[in-house]
Design a protein around this motif. Structure first.
Motif, PDB file in Angstrom:
ATOM      1  N   GLU A   6       0.858  -1.175   0.000  1.00 45.62           N
ATOM      2  CA  GLU A   6       0.000   0.000   0.000  1.00 45.62           C
ATOM      3  C   GLU A   6       0.898   1.231   0.000  1.00 45.62           C
ATOM      4  O   GLU A   6       1.902   1.284   0.702  1.00 45.62           O
ATOM      5  CB  GLU A   6      -0.867  -0.010   1.259  1.00 45.62           C
ATOM      6  CG  GLU A   6      -1.773   1.181   1.364  1.00 45.62           C
ATOM      7  CD  GLU A   6      -2.559   1.193   2.669  1.00 45.62           C
ATOM      8  OE1 GLU A   6      -3.219   2.210   2.902  1.00 45.62           O
ATOM      9  OE2 GLU A   6      -2.489   0.229   3.443  1.00 45.62           O
ATOM     10  N   LYS A   7       0.555   2.244  -0.810  1.00 44.31           N
ATOM     11  CA  LYS A   7       1.374   3.454  -0.829  1.00 44.31           C
ATOM     12  C   LYS A   7       0.523   4.678  -1.136  1.00 44.31           C
ATOM     13  O   LYS A   7      -0.558   4.572  -1.700  1.00 44.31           O
ATOM     14  CB  LYS A   7       2.536   3.338  -1.797  1.00 44.31           C
ATOM     15  CG  LYS A   7       2.220   2.842  -3.160  1.00 44.31           C
ATOM     16  CD  LYS A   7       3.494   2.590  -3.948  1.00 44.31           C
ATOM     17  CE  LYS A   7       3.114   1.993  -5.285  1.00 44.31           C
ATOM     18  NZ  LYS A   7       4.230   1.744  -6.125  1.00 44.31           N
ATOM     19  N   GLU A   8       1.037   5.823  -0.726  1.00 45.58           N
ATOM     20  CA  GLU A   8       0.397   7.106  -0.970  1.00 45.58           C
ATOM     21  C   GLU A   8       1.443   8.081  -1.490  1.00 45.58           C
ATOM     22  O   GLU A   8       2.607   8.000  -1.118  1.00 45.58           O
ATOM     23  CB  GLU A   8      -0.197   7.676   0.318  1.00 45.58           C
ATOM     24  CG  GLU A   8      -1.306   6.862   0.901  1.00 45.58           C
ATOM     25  CD  GLU A   8      -1.806   7.418   2.216  1.00 45.58           C
ATOM     26  OE1 GLU A   8      -2.982   7.224   2.495  1.00 45.58           O
ATOM     27  OE2 GLU A   8      -1.026   8.054   2.961  1.00 45.58           O
ATOM     28  N   GLU A   9       1.003   8.985  -2.350  1.00 52.17           N
ATOM     29  CA  GLU A   9       1.884  10.028  -2.847  1.00 52.17           C
ATOM     30  C   GLU A   9       1.478  11.333  -2.179  1.00 52.17           C
ATOM     31  O   GLU A   9       0.321  11.738  -2.232  1.00 52.17           O
ATOM     32  CB  GLU A   9       1.765  10.142  -4.358  1.00 52.17           C
ATOM     33  CG  GLU A   9       2.215   8.882  -5.074  1.00 52.17           C
ATOM     34  CD  GLU A   9       1.958   8.941  -6.566  1.00 52.17           C
ATOM     35  OE1 GLU A   9       2.456   9.879  -7.226  1.00 52.17           O
ATOM     36  OE2 GLU A   9       1.242   8.059  -7.054  1.00 52.17           O
ATOM     37  N   LEU A  10       2.437  12.003  -1.539  1.00 54.41           N
ATOM     38  CA  LEU A  10       2.185  13.240  -0.818  1.00 54.41           C
ATOM     39  C   LEU A  10       3.045  14.363  -1.378  1.00 54.41           C
ATOM     40  O   LEU A  10       4.145  14.125  -1.871  1.00 54.41           O
ATOM     41  CB  LEU A  10       2.508  13.068   0.670  1.00 54.41           C
ATOM     42  CG  LEU A  10       1.760  11.976   1.410  1.00 54.41           C
ATOM     43  CD1 LEU A  10       2.295  11.852   2.827  1.00 54.41           C
ATOM     44  CD2 LEU A  10       0.278  12.260   1.439  1.00 54.41           C
ATOM     45  N   TYR A  65       3.814   1.512   2.845  1.00 53.52           N
ATOM     46  CA  TYR A  65       3.491   0.904   4.130  1.00 53.52           C
ATOM     47  C   TYR A  65       3.829  -0.582   4.088  1.00 53.52           C
ATOM     48  O   TYR A  65       3.450  -1.278   3.149  1.00 53.52           O
ATOM     49  CB  TYR A  65       2.010   1.100   4.451  1.00 53.52           C
ATOM     50  CG  TYR A  65       1.640   2.558   4.550  1.00 53.52           C
ATOM     51  CD1 TYR A  65       1.931   3.276   5.694  1.00 53.52           C
ATOM     52  CD2 TYR A  65       1.040   3.215   3.490  1.00 53.52           C
ATOM     53  CE1 TYR A  65       1.610   4.625   5.791  1.00 53.52           C
ATOM     54  CE2 TYR A  65       0.713   4.562   3.579  1.00 53.52           C
ATOM     55  CZ  TYR A  65       0.996   5.255   4.721  1.00 53.52           C
ATOM     56  OH  TYR A  65       0.688   6.589   4.821  1.00 53.52           O
ATOM     57  N   PRO A  66       4.544  -1.104   5.083  1.00 50.53           N
ATOM     58  CA  PRO A  66       4.925  -2.523   5.072  1.00 50.53           C
ATOM     59  C   PRO A  66       3.729  -3.431   5.327  1.00 50.53           C
ATOM     60  O   PRO A  66       2.740  -3.018   5.943  1.00 50.53           O
ATOM     61  CB  PRO A  66       5.930  -2.626   6.223  1.00 50.53           C
ATOM     62  CG  PRO A  66       5.560  -1.517   7.141  1.00 50.53           C
ATOM     63  CD  PRO A  66       5.047  -0.416   6.266  1.00 50.53           C
ATOM     64  N   ARG A  67       3.830  -4.629   4.819  1.00 47.67           N
ATOM     65  CA  ARG A  67       2.823  -5.656   5.090  1.00 47.67           C
ATOM     66  C   ARG A  67       3.132  -6.318   6.417  1.00 47.67           C
ATOM     67  O   ARG A  67       4.279  -6.341   6.844  1.00 47.67           O
ATOM     68  CB  ARG A  67       2.846  -6.722   3.998  1.00 47.67           C
ATOM     69  CG  ARG A  67       2.319  -6.211   2.693  1.00 47.67           C
ATOM     70  CD  ARG A  67       2.480  -7.270   1.658  1.00 47.67           C
ATOM     71  NE  ARG A  67       3.931  -7.286   1.345  1.00 47.67           N
ATOM     72  CZ  ARG A  67       4.479  -7.973   0.388  1.00 47.67           C
ATOM     73  NH1 ARG A  67       3.744  -8.758  -0.345  1.00 47.67           N
ATOM     74  NH2 ARG A  67       5.768  -7.916   0.161  1.00 47.67           N
ATOM     75  N   GLU A  68       2.096  -6.840   7.043  1.00 47.28           N
ATOM     76  CA  GLU A  68       2.299  -7.574   8.291  1.00 47.28           C
ATOM     77  C   GLU A  68       2.339  -9.068   8.003  1.00 47.28           C
ATOM     78  O   GLU A  68       1.528  -9.579   7.250  1.00 47.28           O
ATOM     79  CB  GLU A  68       1.180  -7.257   9.274  1.00 47.28           C
ATOM     80  CG  GLU A  68       1.222  -5.815   9.743  1.00 47.28           C
ATOM     81  CD  GLU A  68       0.238  -5.550  10.858  1.00 47.28           C
ATOM     82  OE1 GLU A  68      -0.165  -6.506  11.559  1.00 47.28           O
ATOM     83  OE2 GLU A  68      -0.127  -4.382  11.016  1.00 47.28           O
ATOM     84  N   PHE A  69       3.327  -9.733   8.580  1.00 51.40           N
ATOM     85  CA  PHE A  69       3.494 -11.173   8.440  1.00 51.40           C
ATOM     86  C   PHE A  69       3.489 -11.804   9.827  1.00 51.40           C
ATOM     87  O   PHE A  69       3.855 -11.143  10.805  1.00 51.40           O
ATOM     88  CB  PHE A  69       4.831 -11.509   7.764  1.00 51.40           C
ATOM     89  CG  PHE A  69       4.907 -11.120   6.313  1.00 51.40           C
ATOM     90  CD1 PHE A  69       4.420 -11.967   5.339  1.00 51.40           C
ATOM     91  CD2 PHE A  69       5.467  -9.911   5.938  1.00 51.40           C
ATOM     92  CE1 PHE A  69       4.498 -11.620   4.002  1.00 51.40           C
ATOM     93  CE2 PHE A  69       5.541  -9.553   4.610  1.00 51.40           C
ATOM     94  CZ  PHE A  69       5.056 -10.406   3.631  1.00 51.40           C
ATOM     95  N   ASP A  70       3.118 -13.059   9.890  1.00 44.40           N
ATOM     96  CA  ASP A  70       3.199 -13.775  11.157  1.00 44.40           C
ATOM     97  C   ASP A  70       4.658 -13.939  11.578  1.00 44.40           C
ATOM     98  O   ASP A  70       4.996 -13.908  12.746  1.00 44.40           O
ATOM     99  CB  ASP A  70       2.534 -15.149  11.056  1.00 44.40           C
ATOM    100  CG  ASP A  70       1.031 -15.028  10.898  1.00 44.40           C
ATOM    101  OD1 ASP A  70       0.460 -14.008  11.355  1.00 44.40           O
ATOM    102  OD2 ASP A  70       0.426 -15.942  10.322  1.00 44.40           O
ATOM    103  N   GLU A  71       5.531 -14.092  10.562  1.00 41.86           N
ATOM    104  CA  GLU A  71       6.939 -14.327  10.838  1.00 41.86           C
ATOM    105  C   GLU A  71       7.780 -13.789   9.692  1.00 41.86           C
ATOM    106  O   GLU A  71       7.505 -14.076   8.526  1.00 41.86           O
ATOM    107  CB  GLU A  71       7.172 -15.827  10.985  1.00 41.86           C
ATOM    108  CG  GLU A  71       8.514 -16.205  11.522  1.00 41.86           C
ATOM    109  CD  GLU A  71       8.595 -17.720  11.738  1.00 41.86           C
ATOM    110  OE1 GLU A  71       9.575 -18.293  11.273  1.00 41.86           O
ATOM    111  OE2 GLU A  71       7.675 -18.270  12.344  1.00 41.86           O
ATOM    112  N   GLY A  72       8.785 -12.986   9.980  1.00 38.29           N
ATOM    113  CA  GLY A  72       9.705 -12.497   8.952  1.00 38.29           C
ATOM    114  C   GLY A  72       9.136 -11.365   8.106  1.00 38.29           C
ATOM    115  O   GLY A  72       8.070 -10.846   8.381  1.00 38.29           O
ATOM    116  N   VAL A  73       9.902 -10.989   7.070  1.00 40.22           N
ATOM    117  CA  VAL A  73       9.494  -9.936   6.132  1.00 40.22           C
ATOM    118  C   VAL A  73       9.789 -10.388   4.711  1.00 40.22           C
ATOM    119  O   VAL A  73      10.556 -11.294   4.467  1.00 40.22           O
ATOM    120  CB  VAL A  73      10.245  -8.605   6.402  1.00 40.22           C
ATOM    121  CG1 VAL A  73       9.910  -8.038   7.753  1.00 40.22           C
ATOM    122  CG2 VAL A  73      11.734  -8.774   6.240  1.00 40.22           C
ATOM    123  N   SER A  74       9.184  -9.710   3.769  1.00 37.11           N
ATOM    124  CA  SER A  74       9.404  -9.961   2.357  1.00 37.11           C
ATOM    125  C   SER A  74      10.629  -9.181   1.883  1.00 37.11           C
ATOM    126  O   SER A  74      10.978  -8.159   2.476  1.00 37.11           O
ATOM    127  CB  SER A  74       8.160  -9.530   1.574  1.00 37.11           C
ATOM    128  OG  SER A  74       8.460  -9.276   0.237  1.00 37.11           O
TER     129      SER A  74
END
Length: 50
Positions: free
Chosen positions: A20-24, A36-45
């Motif tokens: 998800e992103k926004e331009e300001l 905006y980062p995604r939420e994971f149960d474990e780790g990151v992408s």
């Protein structure tokens, strides 16, 4: 350092992306892309890391 962006103009939302992103636009007319980062149960992408 945190910056108050409450008076910045929302230019648009990000196009095709997995994040998800926004331009300001700041008061001095510089455009910024906020992702905006995604939420994971474990780790990151790979896309969410630096």
């Amino acid at each position: 350092m945190l910056k108050d962006i409450s008076d910045w103009e929302l230019v648009g939302y990000g196009g095709k992306s997995t994040l998800e992103k926004e331009e300001l636009r700041s008061p001095n007319r510089i455009d910024y892309l906020i992702k905006y980062p995604r939420e994971f149960d474990e780790g990151v992408s790979w896309e969410d890391s630096y």
